[in-house]
Design a protein around this motif. Structure first.
Motif, mmCIF file in Angstrom:
data_model
loop_
_atom_site.group_PDB
_atom_site.id
_atom_site.type_symbol
_atom_site.label_atom_id
_atom_site.label_comp_id
_atom_site.label_asym_id
_atom_site.label_seq_id
_atom_site.Cartn_x
_atom_site.Cartn_y
_atom_site.Cartn_z
ATOM 1 N N GLY A 35 -78.043 0.873 13.653
ATOM 2 C CA GLY A 35 -77.120 0.241 12.712
ATOM 3 C C GLY A 35 -76.647 1.144 11.593
ATOM 4 O O GLY A 35 -76.279 0.661 10.523
ATOM 5 N N ASP A 114 -85.333 0.030 12.723
ATOM 6 C CA ASP A 114 -85.065 -1.372 13.045
ATOM 7 C C ASP A 114 -86.287 -2.210 12.653
ATOM 8 O O ASP A 114 -87.384 -2.009 13.182
ATOM 9 C CB ASP A 114 -84.792 -1.518 14.546
ATOM 10 N N THR A 142 -83.470 -1.763 8.813
ATOM 11 C CA THR A 142 -82.204 -2.434 9.106
ATOM 12 C C THR A 142 -82.405 -3.761 9.842
ATOM 13 O O THR A 142 -83.485 -4.060 10.346
ATOM 14 C CB THR A 142 -81.302 -1.531 9.959
ATOM 15 N N LYS A 143 -81.326 -4.543 9.881
ATOM 16 C CA LYS A 143 -81.252 -5.799 10.642
ATOM 17 C C LYS A 143 -82.264 -6.835 10.151
ATOM 18 O O LYS A 143 -82.832 -7.605 10.939
ATOM 19 C CB LYS A 143 -81.419 -5.527 12.147
ATOM 20 N N LYS A 146 -82.289 -10.501 11.187
ATOM 21 C CA LYS A 146 -82.709 -10.892 12.536
ATOM 22 C C LYS A 146 -84.125 -11.456 12.578
ATOM 23 O O LYS A 146 -84.563 -11.951 13.625
ATOM 24 C CB LYS A 146 -82.623 -9.687 13.481
ATOM 25 N N SER A 173 -79.728 -5.869 5.341
ATOM 26 C CA SER A 173 -78.911 -6.480 6.386
ATOM 27 C C SER A 173 -77.459 -6.125 6.142
ATOM 28 O O SER A 173 -76.901 -6.446 5.083
ATOM 29 C CB SER A 173 -79.069 -8.001 6.388
ATOM 30 N N GLN A 175 -75.168 -7.420 7.804
ATOM 31 C CA GLN A 175 -74.444 -8.671 8.025
ATOM 32 C C GLN A 175 -74.364 -9.515 6.757
ATOM 33 O O GLN A 175 -73.297 -9.994 6.381
ATOM 34 C CB GLN A 175 -75.122 -9.467 9.144
#
Length: 197
Positions: A35, A114, A142-143, A146, A173, A175
């Protein structure tokens, strides 16, 4: 940090192509598909400044971005790329090694992991190598969207333990934007330290 201007500058494969004006630089390193491009776009408040690829290992150069005409981000090729040849892997390793050991304006390396998974053997090897450089690090998990908030602490502790790192692990994140301000706070502190020298 208010990003007033962010521009892609150059893709470089050899030292002679690196920008040479001495602006402070922050490098982003991580496995393919961790990411990196999404994080860069989120940090810079741009949707597609750094190209997000569905194919791991797509970044094959060091991509430089100028931010506010005051410092740079350097996006290094992802490692752990099973889909590329041994020759290409060797070229990537040489390019990254030259950059990480020779780049004088480099002020910090952000090592992306991750958060959903244990750091791989490649992650562990890379982190051990990075700690030998003498350049400050930050582990960016990252992420984080999730997994549940309740899982963050355990995931961070797992990453710290496996990497054997003394450096901060920051869940983020791309997102939702969670943790992005924490990354900027660290970068701003680094820049402030440089101004005081």
């Amino acid at each position: 940090m208010i990003v007033k201007r962010a521009e892609f500058e150059i893709s470089a494969v050899r030292p002679a192509q690196w920008p040479n004006d001495g602006l402070p630089e922050f490098a982003f390193v991580g496995r393919s598909n961790v990411g990196k491009s999404s994080l860069l776009n989120r940090l810079l408040s741009r949707k597609a400044l750094a190209r997000v690829s569905q194919k791991p290992g797509k970044t094959q150069q060091i991509n430089f971005f100028v931010v506010n005409e005051a410092f740079r981000f350097a996006d290094l090729p992802g490692y752990g790329y099973a889909a590329v040849s041994k020759t290409t892997r060797a070229q990537f390793s040489k390019m990254m090694g030259e950059y990480l050991t020779q780049r004088t304006p480099l002020k910090r390396v952000l090592h992306l992991i991750d958060i959903r998974h244990e750091p791989t053997a490649d992650d562990q090897f890379m982190h051990a190598e990075l700690m030998q450089l003498g350049v400050p690090l930050c582990v960016v998990a990252t992420k984080s969207d999730k997994i549940s908030r309740g899982q963050h602490r355990a995931a961070v502790q797992r990453i710290e333990k496996i990497l054997r790192t003394p450096y901060a692990v920051v869940p983020v994140s791309s997102q939702t934007g969670a943790g992005i301000n924490d990354v900027w706070t660290m970068i701003e502190a680094d820049l402030e330290t440089l101004r005081q020298v």
